[in-house]
Structures are given as C-alpha cells and as structure tokens.
Scaffold this motif. Sequence first.
Motif, PDB file in Angstrom:
ATOM      1  N   TYR A 249      55.544  10.233  48.209  1.00 51.09           N
ATOM      2  CA  TYR A 249      54.230   9.270  48.220  1.00 51.09           C
ATOM      3  C   TYR A 249      55.084   8.228  47.299  1.00 51.09           C
ATOM      4  O   TYR A 249      54.370   6.752  48.296  1.00 51.09           O
ATOM      5  N   GLN A 250      54.526   7.995  46.823  1.00 53.64           N
ATOM      6  CA  GLN A 250      54.833   7.015  45.535  1.00 53.64           C
ATOM      7  C   GLN A 250      55.921   5.915  46.133  1.00 53.64           C
ATOM      8  O   GLN A 250      55.746   5.317  46.515  1.00 53.64           O
ATOM      9  N   LYS A 251      56.841   7.058  45.620  1.00 51.84           N
ATOM     10  CA  LYS A 251      58.135   5.918  46.721  1.00 51.84           C
ATOM     11  C   LYS A 251      58.470   6.067  47.438  1.00 51.84           C
ATOM     12  O   LYS A 251      58.716   4.574  47.788  1.00 51.84           O
ATOM     13  N   GLU A 252      57.704   6.537  48.853  1.00 48.82           N
ATOM     14  CA  GLU A 252      57.997   5.642  50.004  1.00 48.82           C
ATOM     15  C   GLU A 252      56.797   4.539  50.061  1.00 48.82           C
ATOM     16  O   GLU A 252      57.343   3.750  50.659  1.00 48.82           O
ATOM     17  N   TYR A 253      55.563   4.634  49.697  1.00 45.80           N
ATOM     18  CA  TYR A 253      55.053   3.779  49.191  1.00 45.80           C
ATOM     19  C   TYR A 253      55.175   1.909  49.063  1.00 45.80           C
ATOM     20  O   TYR A 253      55.602   1.353  49.457  1.00 45.80           O
TER      21      TYR A 253
ATOM     22  N   LEU B 160      52.545   5.086  56.589  1.00 39.97           N
ATOM     23  CA  LEU B 160      53.173   5.937  55.464  1.00 39.97           C
ATOM     24  C   LEU B 160      52.377   7.561  56.691  1.00 39.97           C
ATOM     25  O   LEU B 160      52.970   9.016  56.925  1.00 39.97           O
ATOM     26  N   PHE B 161      51.671   7.510  57.702  1.00 42.82           N
ATOM     27  CA  PHE B 161      51.067   8.483  58.083  1.00 42.82           C
ATOM     28  C   PHE B 161      51.563   8.093  59.367  1.00 42.82           C
ATOM     29  O   PHE B 161      51.933   9.781  59.758  1.00 42.82           O
ATOM     30  N   GLN B 162      52.799   7.932  59.812  1.00 36.97           N
ATOM     31  CA  GLN B 162      54.150   8.207  60.822  1.00 36.97           C
ATOM     32  C   GLN B 162      54.890   9.013  60.734  1.00 36.97           C
ATOM     33  O   GLN B 162      54.735   9.605  61.210  1.00 36.97           O
ATOM     34  N   LYS B 163      54.976   8.345  58.968  1.00 40.35           N
ATOM     35  CA  LYS B 163      56.426   9.766  58.466  1.00 40.35           C
ATOM     36  C   LYS B 163      55.777  10.748  57.925  1.00 40.35           C
ATOM     37  O   LYS B 163      56.397  11.648  57.593  1.00 40.35           O
ATOM     38  N   GLY B 164      54.181  11.107  58.149  1.00 36.08           N
ATOM     39  CA  GLY B 164      53.954  13.033  58.390  1.00 36.08           C
ATOM     40  C   GLY B 164      52.666  12.490  56.793  1.00 36.08           C
ATOM     41  O   GLY B 164      52.157  13.921  56.598  1.00 36.08           O
ATOM     42  N   PHE B 165      52.380  10.932  56.476  1.00 34.16           N
ATOM     43  CA  PHE B 165      51.633  11.236  54.947  1.00 34.16           C
ATOM     44  C   PHE B 165      50.161  12.164  55.581  1.00 34.16           C
ATOM     45  O   PHE B 165      49.702  10.647  56.348  1.00 34.16           O
ATOM     46  N   ARG B 166      49.286  12.996  55.269  1.00 34.49           N
ATOM     47  CA  ARG B 166      48.059  12.784  55.171  1.00 34.49           C
ATOM     48  C   ARG B 166      47.440  13.022  54.065  1.00 34.49           C
ATOM     49  O   ARG B 166      46.538  13.907  53.949  1.00 34.49           O
TER      50      ARG B 166
END
Length: 252
Positions: free
Chosen positions: A213-217, A241-247
């Motif tokens: 998550y942090q890396k993508e952020y 991030l939401f579109q990538k599936g992070f909830r």
Amino acid sequence: MNIIKYQKKKQGRYVIELEGGVEIETYEDLILKYDLLIKKDLSLEILQKIEEENVVYDVYFVALKYLKTKMRSIYEIRNYLLKQEYSSELISSTIDLLRDQGYLDDFVYAKAFLHDRIALSLDGPLKIQEEFEKLEITSEQKKTILPQYTEELERERIEKIIIKQVHTNHSKSNYSLKQKIFHNLVTLGYHTFLIEEQLSLVLQGDDEEEAIYQKEYQKLYRKLSRKYSGKELEYQIRQKLFQKGFRKQGDL
C-alpha cells in the motif's frame, strides 16, 4: 471381363486393368477375397460387389489415417466421418470394427487424456470433467478415471498457481489479487472451496499488504503531485488506490 494387369498403390490399394482399357481401383483384401489373382476373370456380379465393399474399406482407411496422428475418442471419430459425408450405418460398422481391433477404446483414451492434462496443462478436475462430457465418455468411465485427480493433487496445483500469481503481481492489493486469482482458478476448473482455502493460506499478511500500500501510495504521489496538490492530491491518490483494489480504512 479378363484382368490384364495389376498396379499397386498406397495403403493396400490396387488398380486393376481390364480388357477394353477399363480400370477399377480396389483393395488387396478384396482381390484375395474374390480369388482374382487365380481366376484372372471378373464377372459383372463380382465387380458390383467390389464397388459396394470399396466404400466400406474407404471409410475404414480414412478413419485409420485419422487415428494415426493421435489417439481419438469414439465421439471424435464419428464426428470426423460424418463431416466426410459417410452414412451413419457405415460409420457405426467402421467404429465397431476399429473397437474390435483395439484401435478405439474410450476408457484407455480418457485415462491418457487425464494424464496429459495433468502433465501438460493447468486444468482442474472440473474442466476435465466438462471435456469428458463433450467427448461422451460414459458415467461409469468417468467415475473410475476422475478420482485419479485426487483432492491432494488439486490442492498442490492450486497452491502452485497462487504462489506464481502472487510473485508476478507485486503491486496489487490482497483484495484485487484475490479476486483475480479466484476467477482464474475457477475458469481453470478447480473447486471453489479449495481455492478459498488455499488463498487464505498463501496470500500475504497485513504487514506485507501495508508495505505494498505504502509503495503504491508513494508512486502515485510522485506522479500526481505534478498536477494536483493539497486535498485534491490526496483525493486523487486514494481514488487510484481504491481502483487498484486497496480497501484501507479512510480511503475516500
């Protein structure tokens, strides 16, 4: 009609030249059956019988040639011969002959089919069962053969596929990765309860999820900060991030 000479061709076929320049093509078995090598004479009655039996041999050798390339099921042979526009009666008698001679055996075929799919594909048991139904493998044969694809083997294969998918999808969240893998495994024909069981055992834990998550952020921050700032930047990042599936709680 007197026989002038014989000319040998491929697949046990001969051209027989008769007086008056007439030629007929037939098979060695029929020449021997009607003693044509000895009699050297061909009556109209025998000629008619040979012409009728030629068709039977034609179907047989067409089927035999089709079988030489690979093992076939009875269903495949029947469909192939139907496409060649042979009669159903001729096809059935040819199939019976091929079965008697050991060229056709659906039980042997199905066992080999299962072995090949396990060795050469990622197919699960449900997909193989579906293929058996298309090939008209009997219920009794399926009951004997399909259990060879054991639950233990299915678990092992599911686990390997999941691990490979995880290693090739480093930027996906648990949620999106699970959805992708689950759909893929269902399409391949694996049981859903085993898929869910192995997904819960293999997928990364909270610490790894947080690291992804942090890396993508940070990646999105560097990219979007060129265009947005403040609350709008934060909104755009969390939306991506939401579109990538992070909830993650607090997103959006």
